[in-house]
Design a protein around this motif. Structure first.
Motif, mmCIF file in Angstrom:
data_model
loop_
_atom_site.group_PDB
_atom_site.id
_atom_site.type_symbol
_atom_site.label_atom_id
_atom_site.label_comp_id
_atom_site.label_asym_id
_atom_site.label_seq_id
_atom_site.Cartn_x
_atom_site.Cartn_y
_atom_site.Cartn_z
ATOM 1 N N GLU A 1 1.049 -1.165 -0.055
ATOM 2 C CA GLU A 1 0.467 -0.010 0.160
ATOM 3 C C GLU A 1 0.580 1.232 0.264
ATOM 4 O OE1 GLU A 1 -3.395 0.237 -0.442
ATOM 5 O OE2 GLU A 1 -3.876 -1.629 -0.469
ATOM 6 N N ARG A 2 2.448 0.791 0.623
ATOM 7 C CA ARG A 2 2.923 2.541 0.533
ATOM 8 C C ARG A 2 3.412 2.462 -0.669
ATOM 9 N NH1 ARG A 2 4.386 7.498 1.846
ATOM 10 N NH2 ARG A 2 5.978 7.872 2.932
ATOM 11 N N LEU A 3 3.972 1.049 -0.770
ATOM 12 C CA LEU A 3 4.902 1.893 -2.366
ATOM 13 C C LEU A 3 3.521 1.923 -3.793
ATOM 14 C CD1 LEU A 3 6.534 -1.443 -2.486
ATOM 15 C CD2 LEU A 3 7.936 1.010 -2.079
ATOM 16 N N ARG A 4 2.664 1.762 -3.477
ATOM 17 C CA ARG A 4 1.723 2.178 -4.525
ATOM 18 C C ARG A 4 1.097 3.889 -4.280
ATOM 19 N NH1 ARG A 4 -0.396 4.147 -7.733
ATOM 20 N NH2 ARG A 4 -2.050 3.324 -8.835
ATOM 21 N N LEU A 32 11.005 3.760 -15.731
ATOM 22 C CA LEU A 32 11.818 3.954 -14.973
ATOM 23 C C LEU A 32 12.691 5.345 -14.495
ATOM 24 C CD1 LEU A 32 13.605 1.353 -16.957
ATOM 25 C CD2 LEU A 32 12.562 1.520 -15.360
ATOM 26 N N LEU A 33 12.574 6.741 -15.527
ATOM 27 C CA LEU A 33 13.378 7.867 -15.009
ATOM 28 C C LEU A 33 11.985 8.344 -14.395
ATOM 29 C CD1 LEU A 33 13.641 9.980 -18.998
ATOM 30 C CD2 LEU A 33 15.504 8.371 -17.191
ATOM 31 N N ASN A 34 10.998 8.052 -14.116
ATOM 32 C CA ASN A 34 9.940 8.967 -12.983
ATOM 33 C C ASN A 34 9.854 7.795 -11.660
ATOM 34 O OD1 ASN A 34 9.135 11.209 -14.666
ATOM 35 N ND2 ASN A 34 7.504 9.589 -15.497
ATOM 36 N N VAL A 35 11.164 6.864 -11.187
ATOM 37 C CA VAL A 35 10.740 6.733 -10.465
ATOM 38 C C VAL A 35 11.795 7.585 -9.182
ATOM 39 C CG1 VAL A 35 12.561 4.926 -8.943
ATOM 40 C CG2 VAL A 35 10.995 4.060 -11.256
ATOM 41 N N GLY A 36 10.590 7.143 -7.661
ATOM 42 C CA GLY A 36 11.705 8.618 -6.760
ATOM 43 C C GLY A 36 10.950 10.219 -7.112
ATOM 44 N N LEU A 55 3.265 5.722 -3.587
ATOM 45 C CA LEU A 55 4.165 6.521 -3.620
ATOM 46 C C LEU A 55 4.356 6.256 -5.729
ATOM 47 C CD1 LEU A 55 6.751 5.800 -0.778
ATOM 48 C CD2 LEU A 55 5.807 7.803 -1.460
ATOM 49 N N ASP A 56 3.563 5.447 -5.548
ATOM 50 C CA ASP A 56 3.399 5.083 -7.742
ATOM 51 C C ASP A 56 5.326 4.779 -7.670
ATOM 52 O OD1 ASP A 56 1.615 6.221 -8.159
ATOM 53 O OD2 ASP A 56 2.217 8.292 -8.199
ATOM 54 N N LEU A 57 5.676 3.556 -6.788
ATOM 55 C CA LEU A 57 6.840 2.650 -7.022
ATOM 56 C C LEU A 57 6.168 1.400 -7.686
ATOM 57 C CD1 LEU A 57 8.771 3.599 -4.748
ATOM 58 C CD2 LEU A 57 9.187 4.161 -6.418
ATOM 59 N N ILE A 58 4.590 1.391 -7.782
ATOM 60 C CA ILE A 58 4.194 0.265 -8.028
ATOM 61 C C ILE A 58 3.160 0.267 -8.389
ATOM 62 C CG2 ILE A 58 4.994 -1.451 -6.780
ATOM 63 C CD1 ILE A 58 2.704 -2.116 -5.022
ATOM 64 N N ASP A 59 2.471 -0.051 -9.442
ATOM 65 C CA ASP A 59 1.352 0.127 -10.300
ATOM 66 C C ASP A 59 -0.070 -0.379 -9.759
ATOM 67 O OD1 ASP A 59 2.589 1.022 -12.912
ATOM 68 O OD2 ASP A 59 3.672 -0.794 -12.991
ATOM 69 N N GLU A 60 -0.072 -2.108 -8.468
ATOM 70 C CA GLU A 60 -1.509 -2.248 -8.558
ATOM 71 C C GLU A 60 -1.256 -3.261 -7.800
ATOM 72 O OE1 GLU A 60 -4.521 -5.227 -10.406
ATOM 73 O OE2 GLU A 60 -3.658 -3.819 -11.917
ATOM 74 N N VAL A 61 -1.957 -3.247 -6.004
ATOM 75 C CA VAL A 61 -2.036 -4.258 -5.104
ATOM 76 C C VAL A 61 -2.949 -4.978 -5.180
ATOM 77 C CG1 VAL A 61 -1.658 -4.030 -2.651
ATOM 78 C CG2 VAL A 61 -0.980 -2.653 -3.878
ATOM 79 N N ILE A 62 -2.635 -6.457 -5.131
ATOM 80 C CA ILE A 62 -3.569 -7.369 -5.218
ATOM 81 C C ILE A 62 -3.880 -7.650 -4.320
ATOM 82 C CG2 ILE A 62 -4.339 -9.637 -5.910
ATOM 83 C CD1 ILE A 62 -2.249 -9.098 -8.128
ATOM 84 N N PRO A 63 -4.970 -7.901 -3.413
ATOM 85 C CA PRO A 63 -6.259 -8.408 -2.320
ATOM 86 C C PRO A 63 -5.560 -10.203 -2.181
ATOM 87 C CG PRO A 63 -7.747 -7.004 -3.243
ATOM 88 C CD PRO A 63 -6.544 -7.316 -4.978
ATOM 89 N N GLU A 64 -5.464 -9.948 -0.807
ATOM 90 C CA GLU A 64 -5.611 -11.573 -1.141
ATOM 91 C C GLU A 64 -6.882 -11.790 0.137
ATOM 92 O OE1 GLU A 64 -1.070 -12.480 1.239
ATOM 93 O OE2 GLU A 64 -0.457 -11.137 -0.002
ATOM 94 N N PRO A 65 -6.927 -13.403 0.174
ATOM 95 C CA PRO A 65 -7.873 -14.183 1.206
ATOM 96 C C PRO A 65 -7.741 -13.914 2.886
ATOM 97 C CG PRO A 65 -7.160 -15.286 -0.594
ATOM 98 C CD PRO A 65 -6.534 -14.293 -0.549
ATOM 99 N N LEU A 66 -8.855 -13.243 3.185
ATOM 100 C CA LEU A 66 -8.266 -12.937 5.035
ATOM 101 C C LEU A 66 -7.562 -14.737 5.398
ATOM 102 C CD1 LEU A 66 -9.761 -10.591 7.610
ATOM 103 C CD2 LEU A 66 -11.163 -12.762 7.480
ATOM 104 N N GLY A 67 -6.931 -13.577 6.463
ATOM 105 C CA GLY A 67 -5.696 -14.110 6.543
ATOM 106 C C GLY A 67 -4.218 -14.621 5.775
ATOM 107 N N GLY A 68 -4.646 -14.364 4.921
ATOM 108 C CA GLY A 68 -3.610 -14.119 3.644
ATOM 109 C C GLY A 68 -3.128 -14.868 2.420
#
Length: 315
Positions: free
Chosen positions: A253-256, A310-314, A258-271
């Motif tokens: 969630e934090r990396l998303r 790649l240029l926009n990282v950070g 910051l636009d360092l990743i594109d997408e977070v895929i939810p996991e089942p309850l408990g992992g």
């Protein structure tokens, strides 16, 4: 499946033990305890939701390292068909810490590459606990170039505590192997989708992590160094790992944000380990959706977007 509960999950484990005890009593004495069991199950689910809604960064790291978490071969088995594993860097070794080969995704030929940690002691030793050697990175590079030649999209699955730091790896030029993968992946003329499924640590992760889309599972982490390694450097004590984990901003969630990743895929309850068919189905759906978007671009557009990314990282 007997679940391996982590320390912060112990209240859930205790409640589940009560549920199992009631089931044993009900069977042994022919007593109907279904209402009480249902009540405790609802309580267990609510408790699980409560605990997992407030996980710290260090607890997310523990989830990413869970011994029952699905590995690359589990995703290959549940997402792809006709997987044909390909071995060797054609120079000196098999490169077992990285599993790779051709497969089909909904009938479409693709190339799949990912870290594999191993389950049993024998498998862990054979796979070097998912820590890739230069030979493993060169095998991955060989197959990426093969994918480019045959116009196959590349899917990578990242799950490693880092590149292997041993003397033999240094002798065969670990840093050069990682750097060459970064260079080639940045210019590879075919779509690349990278998914962090567990640990995404250091250059070992980045060596197969340069792509057009970077996806992360909800309870995975992606970082330049492990929390323990960071704490040992900055505080001279691995006991400061929780503070390091927070400072590293390594959660999905934090990396998303910051636009360092594109997408977070939810996991089942408990992992993810609680429901492997569900999490692999979610990953498959997102891989297909992202691939459709990338294949709608021309190769020049694809490479330009990757370059700008790649240029926009950070920034």
């Amino acid at each position: 499946m007997s679940l391996n509960y982590l320390e912060f999950e112990q209240p859930i484990a205790e409640l589940q033990e009560k549920i199992e005890e009631l089931r044993r009593v009900g069977i042994g004495q022919d007593i109907n305890l279904s209402e009480e069991i249902a009540r405790l199950q609802e309580k267990s689910e609510a408790l699980t939701r409560s605990i997992f809604s407030t996980l710290t960064a260090q607890q997310v790291v523990q989830m990413a390292r869970h011994p029952q978490r699905p590995y690359t071969l589990d995703y290959i088995e549940n997402i792809f068909t006709e997987f044909d594993e390909l071995h060797g860097d054609r120079h000196g070794a098999c490169g077992a810490p990285i599993v790779s080969g051709m497969a089909r995704l909904d009938g479409k030929p693709v190339m799949v590459i990912g870290h594999q940690k191993g389950r049993t002691t024998k498998e862990k030793v054979e796979r070097n606990f998912g820590m890739a050697t230069p030979e493993a990175f060169r095998k991955a590079l060989r197959l990426m170039e093969m994918a480019e030649k045959f116009k196959l999209p590349v899917f990578t699955f990242i799950d490693t505590p880092g590149a292997y730091p041993g003397m033999e790896a240094e002798k065969t030029n670990q840093s050069e192997a990682i750097a060459r993968n970064l260079l080639v992946m940045s210019q590879l003329r075919t779509p690349i989708i990278c998914t962090v499924i567990g640990e995404g640590c250091s250059g070992g992760a980045l060596a197969i992590g340069v792509g057009d889309r970077i996806l992360m599972l909800q309870y995975s982490y992606y970082s330049v160094i492990s929390p323990e390694g960071c704490a040992s450097i900055l505080w001279k004590s691995a006991s400061k790992a929780p503070e390091a984990a927070e400072a590293l901003n390594l959660t999905a969630e934090r990396l998303r944000s910051l636009d360092l990743i594109d997408e977070v895929i939810p996991e089942p309850l408990g992992g993810a380990h609680r429901n492997i068919p569900a999490v692999t189905a979610s990953v498959k759906q997102r891989l297909l959706a992202n691939l459709d978007q990338l294949e709608a671009l021309s190769l020049d557009e694809l490479l330009e977007k990757r370059y700008q990314r790649l240029l926009n990282v950070g920034k």
